[in-house]
Design a protein around this motif. Sequence first.
Motif, PDB file in Angstrom:
ATOM      1  N   ASN A  28       1.163  -1.506   0.038  1.00 35.90           N
ATOM      2  CA  ASN A  28      -0.206  -0.158   0.210  1.00 35.90           C
ATOM      3  C   ASN A  28       0.788   0.996   0.213  1.00 35.90           C
ATOM      4  O   ASN A  28       1.971   1.450   1.077  1.00 35.90           O
ATOM      5  CB  ASN A  28      -0.888  -0.328   1.125  1.00 35.90           C
ATOM      6  N   LEU A  82      -7.614  -1.234   6.585  1.00 33.74           N
ATOM      7  CA  LEU A  82      -6.275  -2.319   6.334  1.00 33.74           C
ATOM      8  C   LEU A  82      -5.902  -2.713   7.152  1.00 33.74           C
ATOM      9  O   LEU A  82      -5.414  -4.089   7.163  1.00 33.74           O
ATOM     10  CB  LEU A  82      -5.714  -1.176   5.214  1.00 33.74           C
ATOM     11  N   LEU A  89       0.892  -7.141   4.934  1.00 33.98           N
ATOM     12  CA  LEU A  89       0.501  -6.046   4.640  1.00 33.98           C
ATOM     13  C   LEU A  89       1.783  -4.988   4.602  1.00 33.98           C
ATOM     14  O   LEU A  89       2.596  -5.134   6.025  1.00 33.98           O
ATOM     15  CB  LEU A  89      -0.683  -5.450   5.406  1.00 33.98           C
ATOM     16  N   SER A 130      -2.268   0.763  -4.368  1.00 30.82           N
ATOM     17  CA  SER A 130      -1.950  -1.087  -3.779  1.00 30.82           C
ATOM     18  C   SER A 130      -2.180  -1.928  -4.941  1.00 30.82           C
ATOM     19  O   SER A 130      -2.850  -2.107  -5.743  1.00 30.82           O
ATOM     20  CB  SER A 130      -3.723  -0.606  -2.790  1.00 30.82           C
TER      21      SER A 130
END
Length: 180
Positions: A73, A89, A103, A148
């Motif tokens: 991201n 997120l 992530l 993203s």
Amino acid sequence: MTESLQPSQPPTARFMAGLMIGVGLIAVGIMFFMLLRAVPVKVDYAAPDLDLVDLSGKDVSLDDYLGSVVLVNLWATWCPPCREEMPTLQTFYEKYKDDGFVLLAIDQEETREVVEPFINEFGLTFPVWLDIDYLAQREFKTMNLPSSYVIDREGRVRLMWIGGISKRNLEKYVPDLIKE
């Protein structure tokens, strides 16, 4: 000789009608754009080589995450849609981190002193990298924030979002990649 006068609209009324039509078309265009950007685009290309630093100043590499499904991201603290998507997120990360999901939040052109208060404000627990020189934006060929990219376990970019990510679309598109 008598002239037949046709009633005509005053110039102000014509202007207002044209203005309303123009505003309506712009509104429809914005709504169409918002709907399109909320859905990821399916892609298939090799993830770029990306080497940056994390918040502690340690060198990090996207290659270190081969074998995991990675959502990269790109964001910044000043970006309103970036702020809006962070709780979503974080929740998604917490739900899937034990399933081989990572992530990576890559902040664009801000220092640790700017980024750390943001991380603390939102209680973010996923890895955050710093990208002072916009390297990630160049490598992923984007100028938009947030942007993203979901990378599969073999290092292929499979999904791309431009704009904020909704919980609905995360849940609809990413878990299938995690299960592969």
